[in-house]
Design a protein around this motif. Structure first.
Motif: not given
Length: 290
Positions: A5, A20, A34-35, A39, A75, A78-79, A82
């Motif tokens: 995470e 990340f 991608s993140v 966002v 955030v 949203l992560f 995935i």
């Protein structure tokens, strides 16, 4: 490693740094972009700007609209949505960049450095020796054989950090110590495992060995490619270098100066990391077939 995470840290009173991972790899950078895409698509109230970096992203936010904690949680949510990295795809434009290898301008720059700052081996020869290549011709073949991934922009407006997508084209090189005081606009440099295109005449520390007449940054926005942005590339674009000679260099340079040059790129492609990994599995990364 790629973190399970992201880790969030304050970057002043209006920015958040989201980390990340702690490696320099394509997979990690692909995850960052991608993140960023998720966002941006979420259009979260209070988040002003996102700056993707090699292994992190910076989030600029309005503390009157959203708190540090709430922005971080949005955030993170949203992560977590995935799922598998293998399922991800990103829009990715392909730019074709004409490149004059072992040009006179970068050689003059290196010669000036050797006269005024420090003695060093000429950069092209140094890259050949350091990477166990046979000749300058092989260096040109190896460097131009791969597509490159635009991993990040920074240091100077429009300057791009490019990662080779074909591991057989991977080169390594240390930076200058001390750095140069100037570098010709359009110079191709290499530092660590990253290739960069200098968008303007700037100081620099990468090993230099080629030059492009194609502008990648234009403050006056004279050419069609710069109508929407001063910088040509976006993170997640790809670059393919096309070797040219002096005659072709001068022809393109004249087109740029009279304002008629048209950048060569395609905008309709998507990059699948699953397909990329499948292709990598077919390669012998220990060999250079070029």
């Amino acid at each position: 490693m790629i973190y399970e995470e992201p880790q969030f840290r304050p970057g002043g009173d209006r920015c958040i740094e989201a980390y990340f991972g702690d490696e320099m790899s394509f997979d990690l950078n692909f995850l960052v972009h991608s993140v960023v895409r998720l966002v941006r698509e979420a259009d979260i109230d209070g988040i002003i700007e996102l700056i993707p970096e090699m292994a992190s992203m910076q989030i600029s936010y309005d503390p009157d609209c959203i708190s540090y904690g709430d922005a971080s949680r949005e955030v993170m949510s949203l992560f977590r949505s995935i799922g598998s990295l293998e399922s991800l795809e990103l829009d990715s434009r392909m730019f074709y960049v004409p490149l004059f290898y072992f040009d006179p301008w970068t050689r003059d720059c290196v010669d000036d450095y050797r006269k005024t700052i420090a003695e060093k081996e000429w950069d092209g020869d140094y890259l050949v020796r350091l990477n166990n290549l046979e000749s300058l011709d092989q260096l040109k073949r190896v460097h131009s054989a791969s597509d490159y991934w635009v991993a990040a922009l920074g240091f100077w407006p429009g300057l791009c950090s490019l990662m080779p997508l074909d591991p057989r084209s991977r080169l390594i090189a240390p930076k200058y110590d001390p750095p140069r005081t100037w570098t010709p606009k359009g110079t191709i440099g290499h530092g660590g495992a990253i290739t960069a295109i200098y968008p303007d005449r700037t100081p620099g520390g990468y090993q230099i060995f080629a030059r492009t007449p194609m502008p990648i940054w234009d403050r006056e926005q004279r050419l069609r490619a710069f109508q929407d942005s001063l910088a040509l590339f976006k993170p997640g674009d790809r670059v393919r270098f096309q070797p040219i000679d002096r005659e072709e260099y001068d022809y393109i340079d004249a087109k740029v100066r009279d304002g008629s040059y048209v950048h060569n790129y395609v905008e309709y492609e998507r990059f699948s990391i699953r397909n990329y990994h499948a292709w990598l599995a077919t390669l012998d990364e220990t060999e250079r077939p070029f």
